[in-house]
Design a protein around this motif. Structure first.
Motif, mmCIF file in Angstrom:
data_model
loop_
_atom_site.group_PDB
_atom_site.id
_atom_site.type_symbol
_atom_site.label_atom_id
_atom_site.label_comp_id
_atom_site.label_asym_id
_atom_site.label_seq_id
_atom_site.Cartn_x
_atom_site.Cartn_y
_atom_site.Cartn_z
ATOM 1 N N UNK A 59 -7.872 30.015 32.037
ATOM 2 C CA UNK A 59 -7.552 31.489 32.061
ATOM 3 C C UNK A 59 -8.210 31.941 30.734
ATOM 4 N N UNK A 60 -7.654 31.341 29.540
ATOM 5 C CA UNK A 60 -8.424 32.088 28.182
ATOM 6 C C UNK A 60 -9.792 32.006 28.151
ATOM 7 N N UNK A 61 -10.477 31.024 28.732
ATOM 8 C CA UNK A 61 -11.979 31.071 28.627
ATOM 9 C C UNK A 61 -12.481 32.206 29.391
ATOM 10 N N UNK A 62 -11.716 32.581 30.897
ATOM 11 C CA UNK A 62 -12.403 33.743 31.379
ATOM 12 C C UNK A 62 -12.069 34.969 30.741
ATOM 13 N N UNK A 63 -10.695 35.243 29.944
ATOM 14 C CA UNK A 63 -10.503 36.213 29.265
ATOM 15 C C UNK A 63 -11.497 36.466 28.048
ATOM 16 N N UNK A 64 -12.048 35.314 27.493
ATOM 17 C CA UNK A 64 -12.894 35.589 26.383
ATOM 18 C C UNK A 64 -14.156 36.051 26.725
ATOM 19 N N UNK A 65 -14.652 35.304 27.770
ATOM 20 C CA UNK A 65 -15.856 35.977 28.512
ATOM 21 C C UNK A 65 -16.126 37.381 28.792
ATOM 22 N N UNK A 66 -14.872 37.679 29.277
ATOM 23 C CA UNK A 66 -14.931 39.409 29.785
ATOM 24 C C UNK A 66 -14.923 40.225 28.576
ATOM 25 N N UNK A 67 -14.191 39.598 27.522
ATOM 26 C CA UNK A 67 -14.106 40.637 26.275
ATOM 27 C C UNK A 67 -15.233 40.313 25.407
ATOM 28 N N UNK A 68 -16.139 39.442 25.352
ATOM 29 C CA UNK A 68 -17.158 38.909 24.576
ATOM 30 C C UNK A 68 -18.653 39.043 25.038
ATOM 31 N N UNK A 69 -18.880 38.262 26.119
ATOM 32 C CA UNK A 69 -20.130 38.357 26.755
ATOM 33 C C UNK A 69 -20.819 39.644 27.058
ATOM 34 N N UNK A 70 -20.130 40.540 27.795
ATOM 35 C CA UNK A 70 -20.909 41.733 28.008
ATOM 36 C C UNK A 70 -21.380 42.283 26.926
ATOM 37 N N UNK A 247 -15.400 44.181 20.107
ATOM 38 C CA UNK A 247 -15.385 42.991 20.065
ATOM 39 C C UNK A 247 -14.326 42.419 19.249
ATOM 40 N N UNK A 248 -13.650 41.183 19.660
ATOM 41 C CA UNK A 248 -12.805 40.529 19.122
ATOM 42 C C UNK A 248 -13.314 39.877 17.894
ATOM 43 N N UNK A 249 -12.663 39.670 16.844
ATOM 44 C CA UNK A 249 -13.401 39.084 15.610
ATOM 45 C C UNK A 249 -12.930 37.514 15.344
ATOM 46 N N UNK A 250 -11.629 37.280 15.823
ATOM 47 C CA UNK A 250 -10.759 36.075 16.008
ATOM 48 C C UNK A 250 -10.011 36.136 16.894
ATOM 49 N N UNK A 251 -9.550 34.786 17.247
ATOM 50 C CA UNK A 251 -8.642 34.799 18.585
ATOM 51 C C UNK A 251 -7.351 35.193 18.124
ATOM 52 N N UNK A 252 -7.165 35.155 16.972
ATOM 53 C CA UNK A 252 -5.747 35.347 16.503
ATOM 54 C C UNK A 252 -5.527 36.920 16.329
ATOM 55 N N UNK A 253 -6.552 37.620 16.209
ATOM 56 C CA UNK A 253 -6.445 38.905 16.165
ATOM 57 C C UNK A 253 -6.740 39.756 17.292
ATOM 58 N N UNK A 254 -7.043 38.997 18.323
ATOM 59 C CA UNK A 254 -7.619 39.537 19.718
ATOM 60 C C UNK A 254 -6.417 40.294 20.299
ATOM 61 N N UNK A 255 -6.556 41.490 20.712
ATOM 62 C CA UNK A 255 -5.462 42.116 21.016
ATOM 63 C C UNK A 255 -5.209 41.944 22.626
ATOM 64 N N UNK A 256 -6.348 41.531 23.355
ATOM 65 C CA UNK A 256 -6.007 41.060 24.656
ATOM 66 C C UNK A 256 -5.336 39.584 25.112
ATOM 67 N N UNK A 257 -4.897 39.153 24.034
ATOM 68 C CA UNK A 257 -4.470 37.716 24.183
ATOM 69 C C UNK A 257 -2.943 37.849 23.901
ATOM 70 N N UNK A 258 -2.216 37.149 24.596
ATOM 71 C CA UNK A 258 -0.827 36.837 24.287
ATOM 72 C C UNK A 258 -0.471 35.979 23.427
#
Length: 512
Positions: A59-70, A247-258
Motif C-alpha cells: 500500500x505504501x509503495x503504491x502511494x509513493x508511486x502515485x505521488x512521485x512517478x508522474x 513532490x514529497x521531499x521526504x517520507x516523514x514530511x509527505x502529507x499524503x502519508x498517515x
C-alpha cells in the motif's frame, strides 16, 4: 504482538546502555544515532524490529508511486524535449538565421555536451548539500530560462553561451533524480522506478516532432524555431514550480502519508534501503569512494555501455538510412525500434527488481546490442528485413544499461554522501559515449557504417566480459563471507545499517 512492540526501536538496547530514552518521533535524531552504531556480527542482526506487513508495504509503495512517478516522468520529459529540440530548430532554419559557420551545428552540440562531463559532480554535490527540494526545480528553471533566452539571441556566439549554460543546469539533473528516488524506495524497487523516467528518452523524439510540426505551421513575425524554444522553455519553468510544490521531499514530511505509513517508510529504510537519510553533508565522506577500486570498475563499465546508448540516440536515423528509403520514411521507421527499446528497458528493469539481480541483466542488454551490430556488419544493406531486425536488437539493448547500471551501484552503497558522489562521478563516464560515437560514425563509412558498427560491437563485447567478471567476483565474495560466518545470506538478509561501512564490514553482502 502489541502496538508498542511492533514499533520497537532496533537500537533500544544500545540507548539503554547510554542511559538515553528512545525517541522514535524524531527521525533525524534516530538516523544520526544509527550512524554511531556498527553492526558486525551475525547475532547483531534482528529483523523482528522492522515489523510491517506485506499489505502495508504494498500500500505504501503504491502511494509513493502515485505521488512521485508522474511528476518525475514529466520532469525528465521536459529535460529530454529541451535536449532534442535542436534538430527540430535546425530543420526550421535556425543555423541559417543565426549565420552559423561551417560545422557550426556540430560545434554547438559539443559545447552543449562539455558541461555534461565537467559539471555533474559539482551540481550533484550541491543537491546533496542543500537537498533535491531546491535543485530539482531549480535546475529546471535554469535550463528552461536558457531555452527561452536562446530564442532571442542574434548570432552564433550567443547560441554557444546559452547552450553551454543550459548544459550546466542539465548536467546534474538526471543523477539528482536517481539520488532523490533512493530516499523513498528499497534496493529491490529502484530499477523499475528509474526505468519509468528514463522511458521518456524514447518518447521525447516523438513529442518533440509533434510539437515542432504544430509550431512551424504558425503564422508569426518571429521564426518557428524561436516560438518552439519559447513554448518549451516556458512550459519547463511552469512545471518546475508545480513539481516543487507537489513532490514529497521526504517520507516523514509527505502529507499524503498517515503516521503508521510514515513509520513503515522509516522501517523500510532501515531494513533494505540504498542508504540512510537526513545525515549531514560531509565533504570527506562525499569524496571517499575515490579510494575504492570498485568505483573504477564501475567507471569502466559506464564508459563501455555509453557508446551504444549514444549510437541509438544520435545515429539511429543514419543506420536506418542504409536501407535507402526517403527521409520521411526513414524517420518513420525509427519510431517502432525506439518504442521497442522503451518496452525492453521497463521489462528488464522490472525483472531486475523482482530477482534482485543487476549484473546479468546488464549483460543481457549489452548482448542484444552486440548481436545487432554483428548482424548489420555481416548483412548486405540490400537485406532490409534482417537489417531492420538488427536495428530492433540495438535499440532494445541500448536504452536499458543506464537504468540497471545506476541502480546497481546505488544498491551497493549505504552512505548518503557516497551514493551522491558515485551517481555524479559515474554519470560523467556514462556521458562520454557521445564523444566516441561522434568520432566513429563518419560520412566516409556511409551508408553501411560497417566499421563504426564493428567498433561498437567490440566495445560492447568488452563490456560483457568486464560486467560478467565483476558480477562473478561479487557472487564469490558473498559466498566467501557466508562460509566464514556459517550462514547463507544474500543482500536481502542484511539491514541497511549493517551496510554503511561497505565491504569492510564482515556482514556486507553485494547486491548482485
Amino acid at each position: 504482538m502489541s502496538h508498542h512492540q511492533a514499533q520497537h526501536d532496533p537500537l533500544e538496547e544500545d540507548r539503554k546502555d547510554l542511559h538515553e530514552s528512545p525517541r522514535q518521533d524524531d527521525l533525524e535524531i534516530q538516523y544520526h544515532q544509527d550512524e554511531s552504531r556498527e553492526i558486525t556480527k551475525v547475532e547483531d542482526v534482528d529483523f523482528s524490529a522492522y515489523n510491517y506487513t506485506v499489505a502495508e508495504n504494498k500500500s505504501l509503495v503504491k502511494k509513493l508511486d502515485r505521488h512521485i512517478l508522474p511528476y518525475i516522468w514529466a520532469c525528465y520529459l521536459f529535460n529530454a524535449l529541451d535536449r532534442n529540440n535542436l534538430s527540430n530548430a535546425k530543420s526550421d532554419g535556425m543555423t541559417t538565421d543565426l549565420n552559423f559557420p561551417n560545422e557550426g551545428y556540430g560545434i554547438m552540440i559539443s559545447i552543449n555536451n562539455i558541461p555534461w562531463v565537467l559539471c555533474v559532480i559539482p551540481t550533484v554535490m550541491l543537491s546533496r548539500k542543500i537537498g533535491p527540494r531546491f535543485t530539482i526545480p531549480g535546475y529546471m528553471i535554469g535550463w528552461g530560462a536558457m531555452v527561452m533566452i536562446n530564442a532571442g539571441v542574434k548570432n552564433f556566439a550567443g547560441t554557444l553561451v546559452t547552450r553551454f549554460l543550459l548544459g550546466v543546469f542539465e548536467a546534474g539533473f538526471a543523477p539528482t533524480l536517481i539520488y532523490y528516488l533512493t530516499g523513498f524506495y528499497t534496493r529491490g524497487e529502484l530499477a523499475k522506478r528509474v526505468g519509468v523516467f528514463y522511458s521518456c528518452n524514447a518518447l521525447s523524439g516523438a513529442f518533440s516532432g509533434l510539437i515542432a510540426y504544430g509550431v512551424f505551421q504558425m503564422d508569426s513575425k518571429i521564426h518557428g524555431w524561436q516560438i518552439l524554444f519559447l513554448i518549451e522553455g516556458a512550459f519547463t519553468v511552469a512545471f518546475a514550480v508545480l513539481a516543487g510544490l507537489m513532490l514529497p521531499w521526504s517520507t516523514q514530511s509527505a502529507s499524503f502519508l498517515n503516521e503508521r505509513e510514515k513509520e513503515v517508510a522509516r522501517l523500510r529504510v532501515l531494513k533494505d534501503s540504498s542508504g540512510t537519510t537526513n545525515v549531514a553533508f560531509n565533504r570527506k565522506t562525499f569524496f571517499s569512494p575515490l579510494k575504492d577500486w570498485r568505483l573504477y570498475v564501475f567507471a569502466l563499465i559506464a564508459a563501455l555501455y555509453s557508446t551504444a546508448a549514444s549510437v541509438a540516440g544520435s545515429f539511429l536515423t543514419q543506420i536506418v538510412g542504409r536501407f535507402g528509403y526517403s527521409v520521411v520514411k526513414t524517420n518513420l521507421y525509427t519510431v517502432a525500434p525506439f518504442v521497442f527499446g522503451a518496452a525492453m528497458m521497463l521489462a528488464t528493469a522490472t525483472s531486475s527488481d523482482h530477482f534482485r539481480e543487476r549484473g546479468f541483466h546488464l549483460v543481457s542488454a549489452l548482448t542484444l546490442v552486440f548481436v545487432g551490430c554483428i548482424i548489420l556488419v555481416c548483412t548486405p544493406i540490400s537485406n532490409h528485413a534482417v537489417g531492420y531486425f538488427a536495428v530492433f536488437l540495438i535499440t532494445g539493448g541500448a536504452q536499458t544499461p543506464s537504468v540497471i547500471f545506476h541502480s546497481w551501484h546505488q544498491s551497493n552503497d549505504a552512505s548518503e554522501d557516497g551514493r551522491a558522489f558515485k551517481v555524479a562521478f559515474l554519470s560523467t563516464f556514462a556521458n562520454s559515449g557521445g564523444f566516441v560515437s561522434a568520432n566513429i560514425f563518419l560520412d566516409k563509412w556511409a551508408p553501411a557504417y560497417k566499421n563504426p558498427l564493428a567498433i561498437v560491437a567490440a566495445i560492447n563485447g568488452t563490456g560483457i566480459v568486464v560486467v560478467t567478471a565483476f558480477r562473478l567476483y561479487m557472487a564469490w565474495d558473498n559466498r566467501r563471507r557466508n562460509k566464514a560466518q556459517g550462514v547463507n545470506w544474500t543482500s536481502l538478509d542484511v539491514p541497511t545499517e549493517a551496510l554503511r561501512a561497505g565491504p569492510k564490514n564482515p556482514l556486507f553482502r553485494y547486491f548482485l
